[in-house]
Design a protein around this motif. Structure first.
Motif, PDB file in Angstrom:
ATOM      1  N   UNK A  52      63.520 -22.604  26.599  1.00 48.27           N
ATOM      2  CA  UNK A  52      62.855 -21.747  27.577  1.00 48.27           C
ATOM      3  C   UNK A  52      63.909 -21.061  28.435  1.00 48.27           C
ATOM      4  N   UNK A  53      63.614 -19.814  28.755  1.00 48.80           N
ATOM      5  CA  UNK A  53      64.496 -19.017  29.594  1.00 48.80           C
ATOM      6  C   UNK A  53      64.069 -19.261  31.041  1.00 48.80           C
ATOM      7  N   UNK A  54      64.986 -19.812  31.822  1.00 50.86           N
ATOM      8  CA  UNK A  54      64.625 -20.114  33.208  1.00 50.86           C
ATOM      9  C   UNK A  54      64.872 -18.892  34.090  1.00 50.86           C
ATOM     10  N   UNK A  55      64.012 -18.855  35.093  1.00 47.10           N
ATOM     11  CA  UNK A  55      63.018 -19.817  35.487  1.00 47.10           C
ATOM     12  C   UNK A  55      61.640 -19.464  34.955  1.00 47.10           C
ATOM     13  N   UNK A  56      61.397 -18.214  34.664  1.00 47.14           N
ATOM     14  CA  UNK A  56      60.063 -17.773  34.269  1.00 47.14           C
ATOM     15  C   UNK A  56      59.504 -18.439  33.035  1.00 47.14           C
ATOM     16  N   UNK A  57      60.348 -18.889  32.134  1.00 47.01           N
ATOM     17  CA  UNK A  57      59.876 -19.498  30.908  1.00 47.01           C
ATOM     18  C   UNK A  57      59.496 -20.956  31.029  1.00 47.01           C
ATOM     19  N   UNK A  58      59.771 -21.579  32.168  1.00 49.14           N
ATOM     20  CA  UNK A  58      59.498 -23.003  32.322  1.00 49.14           C
ATOM     21  C   UNK A  58      58.012 -23.346  32.205  1.00 49.14           C
ATOM     22  N   UNK A  59      57.168 -22.608  32.888  1.00 45.70           N
ATOM     23  CA  UNK A  59      55.732 -22.916  32.879  1.00 45.70           C
ATOM     24  C   UNK A  59      55.123 -22.660  31.502  1.00 45.70           C
ATOM     25  N   UNK A  60      55.328 -21.475  30.904  1.00 41.59           N
ATOM     26  CA  UNK A  60      54.744 -21.301  29.574  1.00 41.59           C
ATOM     27  C   UNK A  60      55.337 -22.252  28.533  1.00 41.59           C
ATOM     28  N   UNK A  61      56.609 -22.598  28.658  1.00 45.80           N
ATOM     29  CA  UNK A  61      57.215 -23.532  27.698  1.00 45.80           C
ATOM     30  C   UNK A  61      56.560 -24.898  27.773  1.00 45.80           C
ATOM     31  N   UNK A  62      56.209 -25.350  28.969  1.00 46.61           N
ATOM     32  CA  UNK A  62      55.534 -26.643  29.105  1.00 46.61           C
ATOM     33  C   UNK A  62      54.178 -26.623  28.415  1.00 46.61           C
ATOM     34  N   UNK A  63      53.447 -25.535  28.570  1.00 42.82           N
ATOM     35  CA  UNK A  63      52.127 -25.411  27.941  1.00 42.82           C
ATOM     36  C   UNK A  63      52.269 -25.325  26.424  1.00 42.82           C
ATOM     37  N   UNK A  64      53.183 -24.502  25.955  1.00 43.18           N
ATOM     38  CA  UNK A  64      53.395 -24.344  24.515  1.00 43.18           C
ATOM     39  C   UNK A  64      53.868 -25.660  23.900  1.00 43.18           C
ATOM     40  N   UNK A  65      54.787 -26.350  24.562  1.00 43.09           N
ATOM     41  CA  UNK A  65      55.299 -27.622  24.039  1.00 43.09           C
ATOM     42  C   UNK A  65      54.169 -28.634  23.889  1.00 43.09           C
ATOM     43  N   UNK A  66      53.290 -28.693  24.855  1.00 46.25           N
ATOM     44  CA  UNK A  66      52.161 -29.609  24.772  1.00 46.25           C
ATOM     45  C   UNK A  66      51.248 -29.249  23.608  1.00 46.25           C
ATOM     46  N   UNK A  67      50.885 -27.996  23.510  1.00 52.40           N
ATOM     47  CA  UNK A  67      49.920 -27.551  22.503  1.00 52.40           C
ATOM     48  C   UNK A  67      50.476 -27.643  21.080  1.00 52.40           C
ATOM     49  N   UNK A  68      51.779 -27.417  20.919  1.00 53.97           N
ATOM     50  CA  UNK A  68      52.377 -27.475  19.585  1.00 53.97           C
ATOM     51  C   UNK A  68      53.029 -28.829  19.296  1.00 53.97           C
ATOM     52  N   UNK A  69      52.958 -29.738  20.267  1.00 52.95           N
ATOM     53  CA  UNK A  69      53.522 -31.075  20.132  1.00 52.95           C
ATOM     54  C   UNK A  69      55.022 -31.042  19.815  1.00 52.95           C
ATOM     55  N   UNK A  70      55.738 -30.196  20.552  1.00 52.25           N
ATOM     56  CA  UNK A  70      57.191 -30.109  20.416  1.00 52.25           C
ATOM     57  C   UNK A  70      57.799 -30.930  21.540  1.00 52.25           C
ATOM     58  N   UNK A  71      58.691 -31.841  21.184  1.00 53.93           N
ATOM     59  CA  UNK A  71      59.277 -32.753  22.172  1.00 53.93           C
ATOM     60  C   UNK A  71      60.700 -32.370  22.585  1.00 53.93           C
ATOM     61  N   UNK A  72      61.381 -31.567  21.798  1.00 53.37           N
ATOM     62  CA  UNK A  72      62.747 -31.165  22.145  1.00 53.37           C
ATOM     63  C   UNK A  72      62.662 -29.849  22.893  1.00 53.37           C
ATOM     64  N   UNK A  73      63.027 -29.906  24.177  1.00 51.53           N
ATOM     65  CA  UNK A  73      62.945 -28.722  25.032  1.00 51.53           C
ATOM     66  C   UNK A  73      64.292 -28.535  25.718  1.00 51.53           C
ATOM     67  N   UNK A  74      64.836 -27.348  25.569  1.00 54.52           N
ATOM     68  CA  UNK A  74      66.141 -26.994  26.129  1.00 54.52           C
ATOM     69  C   UNK A  74      65.944 -25.775  27.036  1.00 54.52           C
ATOM     70  N   UNK A  75      66.873 -25.568  27.944  1.00 51.01           N
ATOM     71  CA  UNK A  75      66.826 -24.372  28.786  1.00 51.01           C
ATOM     72  C   UNK A  75      68.069 -23.528  28.563  1.00 51.01           C
ATOM     73  N   UNK A  76      67.899 -22.238  28.741  1.00 48.23           N
ATOM     74  CA  UNK A  76      69.014 -21.330  28.884  1.00 48.23           C
ATOM     75  C   UNK A  76      68.790 -20.676  30.243  1.00 48.23           C
ATOM     76  N   UNK A  77      69.766 -20.804  31.112  1.00 43.38           N
ATOM     77  CA  UNK A  77      69.607 -20.369  32.498  1.00 43.38           C
ATOM     78  C   UNK A  77      70.309 -19.028  32.688  1.00 43.38           C
TER      79      UNK A  77
END
Length: 168
Positions: free
Chosen positions: A40-65
């Protein structure tokens, strides 16, 4: 930095609308996957990434700031404050199987930087403006280039004057 004034057109987005739009994005991404990791591209991508990760059951989440809007009004030079770890960039060669998530693609400056880091990744945003739209693979809503999106995490409840004020 750009001295251009903030656009007159505004698009306020509520929490409910953002959640619905992000879930709609996830339905499209489900068909494009599977994905092994999300960047997820921070900071704006944090909220949608959390929703997408939950819905797609993806557990590896990284940020690029990355910083491009330094004062919430003007887009300036791109500054990568934190890159992506080697365990992500090396996934199946240059990010294949990785999903990049952001809230918005505007001019495409940020998207170009992230595309260079992960050229084989799938890039998704909830909203897209015409200048940046060609850089993303999946998005939900396109807004005009001269529209400013007010995200729910940037706003509070207050009076908003009518678009056409003055009573004539």
């Amino acid at each position: 930095m750009s001295d251009a004034p903030r656009p007159d057109k505004v698009f306020p987005v509520s929490w409910d609308q953002f959640h619905r739009d992000t879930r709609a994005l996830t339905w499209r991404l489900h068909e494009a996957g599977p994905f092994e990791a999300i960047v997820c591209i921070t900071r704006g991508g944090l909220v949608p990434a959390a929703i997408v990760a939950r819905e797609l059951n993806v557990r590896i989440i990284e940020t690029v700031c990355i910083a491009s809007y330094h004062d919430y009004k003007n887009q300036g030079d791109i500054k990568v404050m934190k890159g992506v770890g080697p365990e992500i960039t090396s996934m199946r060669g240059q990010g294949k199987g990785v999903l990049i998530v952001d809230d918005l693609v505007d001019t495409g400056k940020t998207a170009r930087v992230v595309r260079e880091i992960l050229p084989a990744a799938h890039f998704a945003t909830v909203y897209a403006k015409p200048m940046g739209r060609p850089l993303v693979d999946t998005f939900i809503t396109e807004v005009s280039q001269d529209t400013w999106i007010y995200f729910p995490w940037d706003t509070g409840l207050s009076y908003v004057p009518p678009i056409r004020a003055g009573g004539d």
